[in-house]
Write a protein that holds these residues in place. Structure first.
Motif, PDB file in Angstrom:
ATOM      1  N   PRO A   1     -19.523 -11.963   3.088  1.00  0.00           N
ATOM      2  CA  PRO A   1     -20.427 -12.663   2.175  1.00  0.00           C
ATOM      3  C   PRO A   1     -21.668 -11.859   1.780  1.00  0.00           C
ATOM      4  O   PRO A   1     -22.313 -12.180   0.793  1.00  0.00           O
ATOM      5  N   ASN A   2     -21.981 -10.808   2.547  1.00  0.00           N
ATOM      6  CA  ASN A   2     -23.185 -10.028   2.285  1.00  0.00           C
ATOM      7  C   ASN A   2     -22.893  -8.594   1.852  1.00  0.00           C
ATOM      8  O   ASN A   2     -23.807  -7.775   1.813  1.00  0.00           O
ATOM      9  N   CYS A   3     -21.649  -8.307   1.557  1.00  0.00           N
ATOM     10  CA  CYS A   3     -21.267  -6.941   1.200  1.00  0.00           C
ATOM     11  C   CYS A   3     -21.026  -6.834  -0.306  1.00  0.00           C
ATOM     12  O   CYS A   3     -20.457  -7.727  -0.911  1.00  0.00           O
ATOM     13  N   ASP A   4     -21.437  -5.736  -0.863  1.00  0.00           N
ATOM     14  CA  ASP A   4     -21.136  -5.410  -2.252  1.00  0.00           C
ATOM     15  C   ASP A   4     -20.060  -4.334  -2.184  1.00  0.00           C
ATOM     16  O   ASP A   4     -20.358  -3.168  -1.945  1.00  0.00           O
ATOM     17  N   THR A   5     -18.811  -4.734  -2.362  1.00  0.00           N
ATOM     18  CA  THR A   5     -17.685  -3.873  -2.044  1.00  0.00           C
ATOM     19  C   THR A   5     -16.938  -3.407  -3.277  1.00  0.00           C
ATOM     20  O   THR A   5     -16.713  -4.171  -4.202  1.00  0.00           O
ATOM     21  N   VAL A   6     -16.521  -2.153  -3.238  1.00  0.00           N
ATOM     22  CA  VAL A   6     -15.608  -1.593  -4.223  1.00  0.00           C
ATOM     23  C   VAL A   6     -14.266  -1.492  -3.512  1.00  0.00           C
ATOM     24  O   VAL A   6     -14.173  -0.944  -2.419  1.00  0.00           O
ATOM     25  N   LEU A   7     -13.219  -2.041  -4.109  1.00  0.00           N
ATOM     26  CA  LEU A   7     -11.914  -2.111  -3.456  1.00  0.00           C
ATOM     27  C   LEU A   7     -11.034  -0.922  -3.823  1.00  0.00           C
ATOM     28  O   LEU A   7     -10.614  -0.785  -4.974  1.00  0.00           O
ATOM     29  N   PRO A   8     -10.715  -0.084  -2.835  1.00  0.00           N
ATOM     30  CA  PRO A   8      -9.832   1.044  -3.105  1.00  0.00           C
ATOM     31  C   PRO A   8      -8.371   0.613  -3.181  1.00  0.00           C
ATOM     32  O   PRO A   8      -7.934  -0.283  -2.460  1.00  0.00           O
ATOM     33  N   VAL A   9      -7.638   1.264  -4.053  1.00  0.00           N
ATOM     34  CA  VAL A   9      -6.191   1.106  -4.151  1.00  0.00           C
ATOM     35  C   VAL A   9      -5.608   2.466  -3.777  1.00  0.00           C
ATOM     36  O   VAL A   9      -5.899   3.480  -4.414  1.00  0.00           O
ATOM     37  N   ILE A  10      -4.776   2.465  -2.722  1.00  0.00           N
ATOM     38  CA  ILE A  10      -4.323   3.705  -2.088  1.00  0.00           C
ATOM     39  C   ILE A  10      -2.800   3.761  -2.117  1.00  0.00           C
ATOM     40  O   ILE A  10      -2.134   2.750  -1.880  1.00  0.00           O
ATOM     41  N   ASN A  11      -2.239   4.942  -2.364  1.00  0.00           N
ATOM     42  CA  ASN A  11      -0.777   5.080  -2.370  1.00  0.00           C
ATOM     43  C   ASN A  11      -0.258   5.332  -0.955  1.00  0.00           C
ATOM     44  O   ASN A  11      -1.033   5.418   0.007  1.00  0.00           O
ATOM     45  N   CYS A  12       1.048   5.482  -0.807  1.00  0.00           N
ATOM     46  CA  CYS A  12       1.668   5.646   0.516  1.00  0.00           C
ATOM     47  C   CYS A  12       1.275   6.947   1.212  1.00  0.00           C
ATOM     48  O   CYS A  12       1.362   7.047   2.436  1.00  0.00           O
ATOM     49  N   GLN A  13       0.836   7.923   0.460  1.00  0.00           N
ATOM     50  CA  GLN A  13       0.401   9.190   1.047  1.00  0.00           C
ATOM     51  C   GLN A  13      -1.049   9.127   1.525  1.00  0.00           C
ATOM     52  O   GLN A  13      -1.554  10.071   2.114  1.00  0.00           O
ATOM     53  N   GLY A  14      -1.733   8.016   1.242  1.00  0.00           N
ATOM     54  CA  GLY A  14      -3.134   7.871   1.640  1.00  0.00           C
ATOM     55  C   GLY A  14      -4.110   8.347   0.588  1.00  0.00           C
ATOM     56  O   GLY A  14      -5.302   8.450   0.852  1.00  0.00           O
ATOM     57  N   ASP A  15      -3.623   8.622  -0.609  1.00  0.00           N
ATOM     58  CA  ASP A  15      -4.480   9.101  -1.697  1.00  0.00           C
ATOM     59  C   ASP A  15      -5.068   7.913  -2.461  1.00  0.00           C
ATOM     60  O   ASP A  15      -4.352   6.964  -2.796  1.00  0.00           O
ATOM     61  N   LEU A  16      -6.351   7.993  -2.755  1.00  0.00           N
ATOM     62  CA  LEU A  16      -7.006   6.978  -3.569  1.00  0.00           C
ATOM     63  C   LEU A  16      -6.499   7.097  -5.002  1.00  0.00           C
ATOM     64  O   LEU A  16      -6.609   8.160  -5.615  1.00  0.00           O
ATOM     65  N   LEU A  17      -5.924   6.017  -5.508  1.00  0.00           N
ATOM     66  CA  LEU A  17      -5.464   6.011  -6.902  1.00  0.00           C
ATOM     67  C   LEU A  17      -6.597   5.615  -7.837  1.00  0.00           C
ATOM     68  O   LEU A  17      -6.806   6.229  -8.869  1.00  0.00           O
ATOM     69  N   PHE A  18      -7.313   4.553  -7.463  1.00  0.00           N
ATOM     70  CA  PHE A  18      -8.444   4.067  -8.246  1.00  0.00           C
ATOM     71  C   PHE A  18      -9.142   2.977  -7.460  1.00  0.00           C
ATOM     72  O   PHE A  18      -8.657   2.536  -6.422  1.00  0.00           O
ATOM     73  N   HIS A  19     -10.271   2.552  -7.964  1.00  0.00           N
ATOM     74  CA  HIS A  19     -10.960   1.391  -7.420  1.00  0.00           C
ATOM     75  C   HIS A  19     -10.620   0.201  -8.319  1.00  0.00           C
ATOM     76  O   HIS A  19     -10.650   0.328  -9.540  1.00  0.00           O
ATOM     77  N   LEU A  20     -10.274  -0.910  -7.699  1.00  0.00           N
ATOM     78  CA  LEU A  20      -9.811  -2.075  -8.432  1.00  0.00           C
ATOM     79  C   LEU A  20     -10.884  -2.594  -9.380  1.00  0.00           C
ATOM     80  O   LEU A  20     -12.038  -2.742  -9.013  1.00  0.00           O
ATOM     81  N   ASP A  21     -10.466  -2.851 -10.597  1.00  0.00           N
ATOM     82  CA  ASP A  21     -11.349  -3.430 -11.605  1.00  0.00           C
ATOM     83  C   ASP A  21     -10.623  -4.586 -12.278  1.00  0.00           C
ATOM     84  O   ASP A  21      -9.439  -4.815 -12.036  1.00  0.00           O
TER      85      ASP A  21
END
Length: 84
Positions: A41-61
Motif C-alpha cells: 500500500p505504500n510502494c510506488d512500484t514499476v512492474l518488470p516483465v521477464i522472459n524465461c532466461q531472466g531478461d527484462l523485456l519491459f516494464h508493464l504499462d
C-alpha cells in the motif's frame, strides 16, 4: 527450476516487505513471461516483465497490460498479505 527465478524468490523472502510480493507466470506474444508483483500500500512500484532466461523485456504499462494473458500466481510467501 530457473536459477534466476529461485534467486529472485530468495531475495523477496529476505525483504522486510516480503509479505506483499508475489510472482506470476503469464503469456505475452506467445512466450512465457514472469511478472514480479506486489500489493504494497505504500510502494510506488514499476512492474518488470521477464522472459524465461531472466531478461527484462519491459516494464508493464497500460498499453501492454491487455496483451498479458493467462496470468497465474506461481509464488507467494507463507505470510502473504495481499488477497485470497
Amino acid at each position: 527450476e530457473l536459477d534466476w527465478l529461485q534467486d529472485h524468490i530468495q531475495d523477496l523472502n529476505n525483504s522486510s516487505l516480503s509479505h506483499y510480493w508475489y510472482i506470476t507466470q503469464a503469456t505475452y506474444q506467445d512466450q512465457t513471461v514472469f511478472l514480479i508483483r506486489n500489493c504494497c500500500p505504500n510502494c510506488d512500484t514499476v512492474l518488470p516483465v521477464i522472459n524465461c532466461q531472466g531478461d527484462l523485456l519491459f516494464h508493464l504499462d497500460t498499453e501492454r497490460q491487455s496483451q498479458i494473458k493467462n496470468e497465474a500466481i506461481i509464488w507467494k510467501p507463507a505470510n502473504f498479505a495481499c488477497f485470497e
